[in-house]
Structures are given as C-alpha cells and as structure tokens.
Design a protein around this motif. Sequence first.
Motif, PDB file in Angstrom:
ATOM      1  N   ASN A 142      16.894  24.797   1.716  1.00  0.00           N
ATOM      2  CA  ASN A 142      16.465  25.118   2.983  1.00  0.00           C
ATOM      3  C   ASN A 142      15.017  24.659   2.950  1.00  0.00           C
ATOM      4  OD1 ASN A 142      16.324  26.691   5.547  1.00  0.00           O
ATOM      5  ND2 ASN A 142      14.583  27.580   4.261  1.00  0.00           N
ATOM      6  N   ASN A 143      14.255  25.060   2.160  1.00  0.00           N
ATOM      7  CA  ASN A 143      12.665  24.530   1.781  1.00  0.00           C
ATOM      8  C   ASN A 143      12.511  23.296   1.994  1.00  0.00           C
ATOM      9  OD1 ASN A 143      12.136  27.424   2.039  1.00  0.00           O
ATOM     10  ND2 ASN A 143      11.681  27.486  -0.163  1.00  0.00           N
ATOM     11  N   SER A 144      13.571  22.425   1.212  1.00  0.00           N
ATOM     12  CA  SER A 144      13.317  20.910   1.143  1.00  0.00           C
ATOM     13  C   SER A 144      13.672  20.350   2.528  1.00  0.00           C
ATOM     14  CB  SER A 144      14.381  20.480   0.260  1.00  0.00           C
ATOM     15  OG  SER A 144      14.107  20.707  -1.090  1.00  0.00           O
ATOM     16  N   ALA A 145      14.472  20.755   3.320  1.00  0.00           N
ATOM     17  CA  ALA A 145      14.873  20.578   4.593  1.00  0.00           C
ATOM     18  C   ALA A 145      13.683  20.947   5.540  1.00  0.00           C
ATOM     19  CB  ALA A 145      15.910  20.889   5.232  1.00  0.00           C
ATOM     20  N   ALA A 146      13.282  22.126   5.282  1.00  0.00           N
ATOM     21  CA  ALA A 146      11.982  22.498   6.155  1.00  0.00           C
ATOM     22  C   ALA A 146      10.680  21.776   6.169  1.00  0.00           C
ATOM     23  CB  ALA A 146      11.658  24.037   5.762  1.00  0.00           C
ATOM     24  N   TYR A 147      10.492  21.209   4.821  1.00  0.00           N
ATOM     25  CA  TYR A 147       9.417  20.611   4.611  1.00  0.00           C
ATOM     26  C   TYR A 147       9.474  19.166   5.490  1.00  0.00           C
ATOM     27  CZ  TYR A 147       5.829  17.786   2.138  1.00  0.00           C
ATOM     28  OH  TYR A 147       4.862  16.955   1.991  1.00  0.00           O
ATOM     29  N   LEU A 148      10.715  18.656   5.135  1.00  0.00           N
ATOM     30  CA  LEU A 148      10.662  17.179   6.031  1.00  0.00           C
ATOM     31  C   LEU A 148      11.390  17.317   7.427  1.00  0.00           C
ATOM     32  CD1 LEU A 148      13.157  15.793   2.866  1.00  0.00           C
ATOM     33  CD2 LEU A 148      10.503  15.271   3.703  1.00  0.00           C
ATOM     34  N   GLY A 149      11.267  18.505   7.876  1.00  0.00           N
ATOM     35  CA  GLY A 149      11.580  18.390   9.287  1.00  0.00           C
ATOM     36  C   GLY A 149      13.169  18.307   9.807  1.00  0.00           C
ATOM     37  N   MET A 150      13.827  18.520   8.710  1.00  0.00           N
ATOM     38  CA  MET A 150      15.330  18.372   8.952  1.00  0.00           C
ATOM     39  C   MET A 150      16.036  19.436   9.431  1.00  0.00           C
ATOM     40  SD  MET A 150      16.076  16.609   5.135  1.00  0.00           S
ATOM     41  CE  MET A 150      17.930  16.120   5.700  1.00  0.00           C
ATOM     42  N   ARG A 151      17.200  19.543   9.773  1.00  0.00           N
ATOM     43  CA  ARG A 151      18.412  20.571  10.022  1.00  0.00           C
ATOM     44  C   ARG A 151      18.776  20.888   8.820  1.00  0.00           C
ATOM     45  NH1 ARG A 151      18.428  21.280  15.065  1.00  0.00           N
ATOM     46  NH2 ARG A 151      17.778  19.713  16.498  1.00  0.00           N
ATOM     47  N   PHE A 152      19.243  22.274   8.897  1.00  0.00           N
ATOM     48  CA  PHE A 152      19.858  22.791   7.701  1.00  0.00           C
ATOM     49  C   PHE A 152      21.002  23.434   8.081  1.00  0.00           C
ATOM     50  CE2 PHE A 152      20.029  26.111   4.030  1.00  0.00           C
ATOM     51  CZ  PHE A 152      20.503  25.359   3.190  1.00  0.00           C
ATOM     52  N   GLY A 153      22.340  23.104   7.691  1.00  0.00           N
ATOM     53  CA  GLY A 153      23.605  23.479   7.849  1.00  0.00           C
ATOM     54  C   GLY A 153      24.015  24.709   7.081  1.00  0.00           C
ATOM     55  N   PHE A 179      33.325  24.060   8.090  1.00  0.00           N
ATOM     56  CA  PHE A 179      31.777  24.008   7.987  1.00  0.00           C
ATOM     57  C   PHE A 179      30.738  22.907   8.424  1.00  0.00           C
ATOM     58  CE2 PHE A 179      28.437  22.950   4.337  1.00  0.00           C
ATOM     59  CZ  PHE A 179      27.889  24.077   4.454  1.00  0.00           C
ATOM     60  N   PHE A 180      31.506  21.834   8.518  1.00  0.00           N
ATOM     61  CA  PHE A 180      30.700  20.597   8.978  1.00  0.00           C
ATOM     62  C   PHE A 180      30.762  20.624  10.585  1.00  0.00           C
ATOM     63  CE2 PHE A 180      31.339  18.785   4.647  1.00  0.00           C
ATOM     64  CZ  PHE A 180      30.184  19.182   4.082  1.00  0.00           C
ATOM     65  N   ALA A 181      31.559  21.365  11.342  1.00  0.00           N
ATOM     66  CA  ALA A 181      31.662  21.653  12.616  1.00  0.00           C
ATOM     67  C   ALA A 181      30.633  22.394  13.259  1.00  0.00           C
ATOM     68  CB  ALA A 181      32.811  22.020  13.079  1.00  0.00           C
ATOM     69  N   GLN A 182      29.938  23.249  12.378  1.00  0.00           N
ATOM     70  CA  GLN A 182      28.848  24.037  13.054  1.00  0.00           C
ATOM     71  C   GLN A 182      27.463  23.299  13.479  1.00  0.00           C
ATOM     72  OE1 GLN A 182      27.546  27.010  10.122  1.00  0.00           O
ATOM     73  NE2 GLN A 182      27.540  25.514   8.552  1.00  0.00           N
ATOM     74  N   GLU A 183      26.896  23.852  14.219  1.00  0.00           N
ATOM     75  CA  GLU A 183      25.516  23.422  14.672  1.00  0.00           C
ATOM     76  C   GLU A 183      24.297  23.754  13.643  1.00  0.00           C
ATOM     77  OE1 GLU A 183      23.072  21.033  16.650  1.00  0.00           O
ATOM     78  OE2 GLU A 183      25.043  21.339  17.344  1.00  0.00           O
ATOM     79  N   ALA A 184      23.800  22.673  13.026  1.00  0.00           N
ATOM     80  CA  ALA A 184      22.689  23.125  11.995  1.00  0.00           C
ATOM     81  C   ALA A 184      21.196  23.235  12.743  1.00  0.00           C
ATOM     82  CB  ALA A 184      22.855  21.843  11.038  1.00  0.00           C
ATOM     83  N   PRO A 185      20.932  24.412  12.617  1.00  0.00           N
ATOM     84  CA  PRO A 185      19.461  24.583  13.110  1.00  0.00           C
ATOM     85  C   PRO A 185      18.484  23.892  12.584  1.00  0.00           C
ATOM     86  CG  PRO A 185      20.094  26.447  12.025  1.00  0.00           C
ATOM     87  CD  PRO A 185      21.314  25.557  11.894  1.00  0.00           C
TER      88      PRO A 185
END
Length: 193
Positions: A142-153, A179-185
């Motif tokens: 999660n933190n890696s994704a947040a740092y890069l401005g990514m979505r996290f599923g 799992f992969f059908a959900q919307e990733a915030p």
Amino acid sequence: MTRRFLFVLGSARADGNTELLARRAAEQLPPDVEQQWIDLAEHPVPDFEDLRHDSDHVRPTGGNLALLLDATLAATDIVIASPLYWYSVSAHTKRYLDHWSGWLRTPGVDFKATLAGRTLWGVTALAHTQPEVADPLVGTLNNSAAYLGMRFGGVLLGNGSKPGDVLNDTEALTRAKTFFAQEAPLARFVYED
C-alpha cells in the motif's frame, strides 16, 4: 489503454500456494487482457546498491533487470504474488521493489510518472489463521503504491503451508473469482485518513 497485467512471482518454491492462488484469480480476467508472468526465482536480480548520491543511474539494457523494468513500465496492473515470509514480502520480492528506488532516478524512464494512476495488487499465502499477521506485507504494498500515486487493489489472502494447501481454502478461492474485478482506489498512506 488496454489492460496488461504483470504477475511478479516472489516465492522460493515453484508452483507454491501463492502462485496457485494468483493463477486462480488470473483465470477470471477477460481473454483480451494481456498477462505476463515473471518468476523472480528464475529471473533473479542482484541486491540493490543505493548510488543516488554517488553516480548517475543508467537504464539496464539487458538481463533480468531490463526485463523487469520494461515489464513494469508496460503494465497497467502489477500483481506482487509473494508468500508471507516472516510477516512481509519474500527476499526475492523485496529485492525487486528495492530496484524501484534506482528506477526512480534513471534518466529517461519517468518511473514515478509512468506508474502514477496504474494499479498495484497483492496475492499472498500465509500459514497462519489470523490474517492480521499479513499487515506488514499489506502495508509495504500500500505504501509503495501511495508513494508512486498508484491505485491499490488490496491483497488477496489465502491460507496454506504445504504445497497445494491453498486449494482447500474455499473462502480464498471464492474471493479470487472477483478479486481483479473490484475497483481499486487511489492508494493513501495511513496518516492521510
């Protein structure tokens, strides 16, 4: 942009529980979604050497680092499939993620800008009945994704120790179907809530 999934397998065991669970989830992806699978045990990368204050970074042009960099940049969705090893990601996986630091400083790559808005997912198998023990692994992703401005599923968790055990985890197999059908915030650091 057509969705393209990169599955990064971080297990020290071929065909382990984490990979089995990731493949079950991937079976649910539409047929037009590209999938690339890279096993870090078969494509090892060297330990990351932090040169940010010592030298210029150069884009790798061959070998496993170039393969992983190119695959990472091409993916719309990156799936870290790492077993829970000592409550976090495996050494193979951590080494791959450590190289992201170097790629952030590699001229002409625009690593952070390229990954911004893309999605990071996790899949893990753990040999513990309490899913909270995986919180450090979830936090790393999660933190890696947040740092890069990514979505996290999020992270698809399954239970298993011996080879094939995860196939007995009916709850995990049910979650894998959607799992992969959900919307990733958009990923957020905990302190931003």
